[in-house]
Design a protein around this motif. Structure first.
Motif, PDB file in Angstrom:
ATOM      1  N   GLU A 157       0.831  -1.205   0.000  1.00  0.00           N
ATOM      2  CA  GLU A 157       0.000   0.000   0.000  1.00  0.00           C
ATOM      3  C   GLU A 157       0.869   1.260   0.000  1.00  0.00           C
ATOM      4  O   GLU A 157       0.621   2.209  -0.758  1.00  0.00           O
ATOM      5  N   ALA A 158       1.910   1.254   0.830  1.00  0.00           N
ATOM      6  CA  ALA A 158       2.816   2.413   0.901  1.00  0.00           C
ATOM      7  C   ALA A 158       3.582   2.585  -0.414  1.00  0.00           C
ATOM      8  O   ALA A 158       3.754   3.704  -0.916  1.00  0.00           O
ATOM      9  N   ARG A 217       2.611   1.779  -3.393  1.00  0.00           N
ATOM     10  CA  ARG A 217       1.703   2.236  -4.451  1.00  0.00           C
ATOM     11  C   ARG A 217       1.495   3.756  -4.424  1.00  0.00           C
ATOM     12  O   ARG A 217       1.092   4.336  -5.427  1.00  0.00           O
ATOM     13  N   LYS A 218       1.769   4.393  -3.282  1.00  0.00           N
ATOM     14  CA  LYS A 218       1.592   5.858  -3.202  1.00  0.00           C
ATOM     15  C   LYS A 218       2.570   6.560  -4.135  1.00  0.00           C
ATOM     16  O   LYS A 218       2.340   7.682  -4.555  1.00  0.00           O
ATOM     17  N   GLN A 219       3.714   5.889  -4.435  1.00  0.00           N
ATOM     18  CA  GLN A 219       4.665   6.553  -5.332  1.00  0.00           C
ATOM     19  C   GLN A 219       4.894   5.823  -6.637  1.00  0.00           C
ATOM     20  O   GLN A 219       5.526   6.355  -7.546  1.00  0.00           O
ATOM     21  N   ASP A 227       2.667   3.527  -9.351  1.00  0.00           N
ATOM     22  CA  ASP A 227       1.418   2.865  -9.694  1.00  0.00           C
ATOM     23  C   ASP A 227       1.578   1.974 -10.929  1.00  0.00           C
ATOM     24  O   ASP A 227       0.602   1.507 -11.489  1.00  0.00           O
TER      25      ASP A 227
END
Lengths: 276, 406
Positions: free
Chosen positions: A87-88, A90-92, A94
């Protein structure tokens, strides 16, 4: 189904090279360092990431991956933390596909439905679960496909032509060809046979075929990448982490030890097709 | 497969190798084709009268079957309840029930053309039984044994070596049976072409649990016939110890459809069931999960990581149990209960002094449970213990516990 995996193979094909699939153990040697390794992998040249879910009894793994899992568990890694790592990430990023790899019991205990929805929400693209052959598809494979996650199957030297269709049925994303009968980290003895096997599998499927087990160096990557759509490296990365530790703890050099190795492997896949 | 009624408890497993929820084939793809071959070879062997005759012949002349059924008179008096009988599996060649299974499987390995045998062992009884049949049938044998177990069962290590087997100590984890099984599976996946994995307990991927049970079922069948001859009826209760559970399933299977016969399985309660990671009672203190090729009750933490467990008995020191036991536990046909290290040691000593029989520490767990049940039964009832192994291998470690070595 998530689209990151086919998009990434298409990109690599357009560059006339196999994909570099990099395996790293979630939580090894500690959560923060593992997160930093994960986030540094794409920049170092990893096209697809396999994130290992540590398990106490990894029956198909050699000493390198076993030890990485033990370090992660000793540092307190759990399935929840592994999903939070994705999840973390994917914040940077995608675009880089992430495949979770491991054994069934931690998923079964998390709860299959809860796991699939949490994995999907976290941004996971696929699963490789070593101890779930096609005979056990009802357990996780079918529910995963329904939930929109790829289920990537292992084909091995013992998977003959008669059995191959059963193995390929319900497989999606890519096929992972295990280069030998053995455990992770052993040495490939017959490189020519691996190439023949990849060609044989490609006669049965349009999915990309990735070769793994026993690939350690840039030269191995170039050689094994010649006939395949990707090569997977795991033990060498776990060993790079191990080599960087002091008294079992991460050092300032831990992330760099991994990125240096991965950059070298990346140079290998870039010359794989040229060398043909 | 047994020809019984639709509601029989003896019908399992189904074609997927399931006993209800339990069992299955949770193995890496590399092993899957071999497991399917094994099943085919086993079905062919089952249907082959010559294979059955070979087993029968060796059971009689090499193992010494049938093993005696013995009335334990002094123990019966001491307990003051049901008449106590021992099924003397410890008198078999090699000193335990394990030989029943290794003989069947070695003949199968020969039929399959395999040229190398591997096995895991905890107490060393299965390792010795495997090394024995490998010597007899001239096949190289590698036995994986946890380093802790190598130390506490050293007499059996020497026996295996003398029989020509290579003993590989496994240092991973706690160095006990679970770790030995992991290492055996890693060897198998590497040498799958030549190697036959001779699993010692009624666990692992299908068809092992069914196959091992069938090779061990001779125990219960003989008890049934011997009790009929001795008392003219079925026993009222039957007890066996349960680690992986091969002697127990072999003892129980003949009685599953006889509801008048109460069945008891003694699990390893170690330091006590309330002590976290201090016991190996997977059914009393664990929950269903997937390990070593099958779904079954396992000792594990909240995140699905397998615990090591503990038992004074190396043969019961395993965090799982055969899948058919998990099924019999859920259906309540068998009552499983934990026995602590201390209770087992007490039973060990009592049996030795009252009957002149030194039982294996594993079997002493069964005896300890029998000692709880028999006094609650009437004197015209009968209870049978499967005395699965002899305690020669344990005398050093028990001597240490009792302070006799100084």
């Amino acid at each position: 189904m998530t689209t990151r995996i086919p998009a990434r193979f298409a990109l690599c094909a357009s560059q006339n090279r196999p994909a570099l699939v990099a395996y790293t153990m979630a939580g090894d040697p500690d959560l923060a360092t593992a997160q930093a390794i994960l986030e540094a992998l794409p920049g170092a040249g990893a096209d697809i990431i396999e994130l290992g879910m540590p398990f106490s009894d990894p029956m198909a793994d050699g000493p390198g991956v076993q030890a990485a899992g033990q370090r992660a568990l000793a540092a307190g890694q759990t399935m929840k933390k592994t999903l939070a790592m994705v999840e973390a990430f994917r914040k940077q990023d995608d675009e880089t596909p992430i495949v979770l790899m491991g054994y069934y019991n931690p998923i079964y205990i998390f709860g299959v439905d809860a796991f699939l929805s949490a994995a999907k929400a976290a941004g996971v693209d696929g699963l490789i679960v070593v101890d779930l052959p096609p005979e056990e598809d009802a357990e996780l494979c079918i529910p995963a496909l329904r939930a929109g996650l790829n289920f990537i199957r292992l084909a091995t030297p013992t998977t003959d032509d008669a059995r191959l269709p059963a193995v390929l049925n319900n497989t999606s994303g890519f096929v992972y060809y295990v280069s030998m009968t053995g455990i992770t980290g052993a040495s490939i003895k017959n490189h020519a046979a691996v190439g023949e096997a990849v060609t044989r599998i490609k006669g049965h499927t349009d999915l990309p075929v990735v070769v793994g087990f026993g690939i350690k160096t840039a030269d191995d990557a170039a050689r094994m990448g010649r006939d395949s759509d990707g090569i997977a490296v795991g033990t060498a990365i776990c060993n790079a982490v191990l080599g960087s530790l002091e008294n079992g703890k991460a050092t300032a050099g831990t992330v760099a030890a991994v990125t240096t190795l991965v950059a070298g492997l990346s140079s290998g896949v870039k010359r794989a097709k040229a060398a043909a | 497969m047994t020809a019984t009624g639709a509601n029989s408890l003896r019908n399992g497993p189904d074609e997927q190798g399931r006993f209800g929820l339990y069992g299955g084939r949770f193995v890496a793809e590399t092993l899957m084709p071999l497991i399917l071959d094994l099943e085919k070879a086993y079905r062919a062997a089952q249907a082959d009268p010559e294979f059955q005759a070979q087993i029968k012949h060796l059971a009689t002349h090499y193992v010494g079957r049938p093993s005696p059924l013995y009335f334990a008179e002094r123990l019966t008096e001491q307990l003051g309840g049901a008449k106590v009988y021992f099924k003397r599996e410890e008198l078999n060649h090699t000193g335990s029930h394990k030989i029943n299974n290794t003989l069947g499987q070695i003949l199968l390995a020969k039929r399959m053309g395999k040229t190398r045998i591997i096995a895991e062992t905890g107490a060393g009884q299965h390792g010795v039984a495997t090394a024995t049949v490998c010597a007899k049938f001239d096949l190289p044998c590698v036995v994986f044994m946890g380093a802790t177990d190598v130390e506490r069962q050293y007499p059996n290590v020497l026996r295996m070596k003398m029989l020509g087997a290579e003993v590989r100590p496994v240092t991973a984890g706690a160095g006990t049976l679970k770790d030995a099984m992991n290492e055996a599976l890693r060897d198998w996946v590497t040498n799958v072409e030549t190697t036959y994995y001779l699993i010692g307990t009624a666990a692992g991927p299908h068809p092992y649990p069914e196959m091992v049970r069938n090779f061990q079922s001779v125990i219960g069948e003989e008890i049934k016939a011997q009790m009929q001859a001795e008392t003219g009826k079925l026993p009222d209760a039957v007890v066996a110890c349960v680690g992986g559970g091969s002697n127990a399933i072999g003892t129980f299977h003949a009685f599953l459809d006889d509801p008048s016969v109460k069945l008891y399985g003694a699990e390893a309660g170690g330091h006590g069931i309330e002590v976290e990671n201090g016991h190996a009672a997977s059914m009393t203190g664990g929950r269903p999960g997937v390990l070593h090729g099958n779904r079954t009750y396992l000792l594990q933490n909240a995140d699905g990581q397998i615990l090591e467990g503990h038992s004074i008995s190396a043969g019961l020191d395993y965090p799982g149990v055969g899948p058919e036991h998990s099924y019999l536990h859920d259906t309540k046909r068998v009552t499983y209960a934990p026995i602590t290290d201390k209770e087992a040691l007490d039973a060990f000593q009592l049996c030795t002094r009252l009957e002149g029989i030194i039982p294996a520490l594993e079997s002493a767990h069964g005896l300890a449970h029998l000692m709880k049940v028999a006094p609650t039964m009437s004197t015209d009832e009968t209870i049978v213990l499967c005395l699965s192994g002899r305690g020669d291998k344990d005398v050093e470690s028990v001597g240490r516990y009792l302070g006799m070595n100084s």
